[in-house]
Design a protein around this motif. Structure first.
Motif, mmCIF file in Angstrom:
data_model
loop_
_atom_site.group_PDB
_atom_site.id
_atom_site.type_symbol
_atom_site.label_atom_id
_atom_site.label_comp_id
_atom_site.label_asym_id
_atom_site.label_seq_id
_atom_site.Cartn_x
_atom_site.Cartn_y
_atom_site.Cartn_z
ATOM 1 N N PRO A 21 -8.993 46.175 59.394
ATOM 2 C CA PRO A 21 -9.009 45.556 58.232
ATOM 3 C C PRO A 21 -7.855 45.044 57.108
ATOM 4 O O PRO A 21 -6.842 45.828 57.032
ATOM 5 C CB PRO A 21 -10.388 46.650 57.467
ATOM 6 N N VAL A 22 -7.625 43.550 56.729
ATOM 7 C CA VAL A 22 -6.252 43.942 56.611
ATOM 8 C C VAL A 22 -6.879 43.156 54.695
ATOM 9 O O VAL A 22 -7.929 42.473 54.588
ATOM 10 C CB VAL A 22 -6.183 42.621 55.984
ATOM 11 N N ILE A 43 -10.207 30.374 51.682
ATOM 12 C CA ILE A 43 -9.678 30.542 53.027
ATOM 13 C C ILE A 43 -10.999 30.941 54.264
ATOM 14 O O ILE A 43 -11.282 30.597 55.457
ATOM 15 C CB ILE A 43 -8.500 30.709 53.159
ATOM 16 N N ILE A 44 -10.983 32.268 53.469
ATOM 17 C CA ILE A 44 -11.915 32.970 54.181
ATOM 18 C C ILE A 44 -13.293 32.517 54.286
ATOM 19 O O ILE A 44 -13.991 32.166 55.609
ATOM 20 C CB ILE A 44 -12.098 34.103 54.020
ATOM 21 N N ILE A 55 -15.193 39.219 59.092
ATOM 22 C CA ILE A 55 -16.466 40.171 58.267
ATOM 23 C C ILE A 55 -15.369 41.135 57.392
ATOM 24 O O ILE A 55 -14.749 41.506 57.647
ATOM 25 C CB ILE A 55 -16.473 41.728 59.229
ATOM 26 N N SER A 56 -15.870 41.117 56.464
ATOM 27 C CA SER A 56 -15.738 42.298 55.448
ATOM 28 C C SER A 56 -16.211 43.404 54.786
ATOM 29 O O SER A 56 -17.588 43.553 54.736
ATOM 30 C CB SER A 56 -15.480 41.572 53.839
ATOM 31 N N PHE A 64 -10.873 42.088 55.198
ATOM 32 C CA PHE A 64 -11.106 41.945 55.840
ATOM 33 C C PHE A 64 -10.837 41.547 57.284
ATOM 34 O O PHE A 64 -9.607 41.953 57.989
ATOM 35 C CB PHE A 64 -10.880 39.772 55.389
ATOM 36 N N TYR A 65 -11.472 41.118 58.580
ATOM 37 C CA TYR A 65 -11.479 41.039 60.105
ATOM 38 C C TYR A 65 -12.251 40.265 61.121
ATOM 39 O O TYR A 65 -13.406 40.235 60.003
ATOM 40 C CB TYR A 65 -11.309 42.926 60.488
ATOM 41 N N ILE A 66 -11.581 40.166 62.248
ATOM 42 C CA ILE A 66 -12.288 38.971 63.012
ATOM 43 C C ILE A 66 -13.574 40.067 64.178
ATOM 44 O O ILE A 66 -12.214 41.004 64.621
ATOM 45 C CB ILE A 66 -11.594 38.266 63.596
#
Length: 88
Positions: A21-22, A43-44, A55-56, A64-66
């Protein structure tokens, strides 16, 4: 390309390349000039509405990550698209 769409693309690519996650703060710094976390959240949201499964995750290691399934499907689609253009 507008600054807004350029920032969305930079955040999208950062999330695609990330293996963990970022944070919104880190995502904000990939933009030129850097943007605020609230803009990152917008933007997310736009990415999510457009079909990107962002996803958070809360907490100290959050961000956040995909989803990996999306990344895998995207790789397959790119590979398939490249076959028609002389790719492997």
């Amino acid at each position: 390309m507008s600054a807004k769409s350029g920032n969305a693309l930079k955040i999208y690519l950062k999330l695609l390349m990330a293996d963990k996650p970022v944070s919104a703060r880190d995502l904000a710094t990939v933009c030129e000039p850097p943007i605020g976390p609230r803009t990152v959240y917008r933007i997310i949201q736009e990415l999510s509405v457009s079909g990107v499964p962002v996803i958070s995750k809360r907490g100290g290691n959050g961000g956040f990550y995909i989803k990996n399934e999306y990344k895998r499907d995207l790789q397959i689609q790119i590979k398939y698209a490249c076959k028609g253009k002389g790719g492997d």
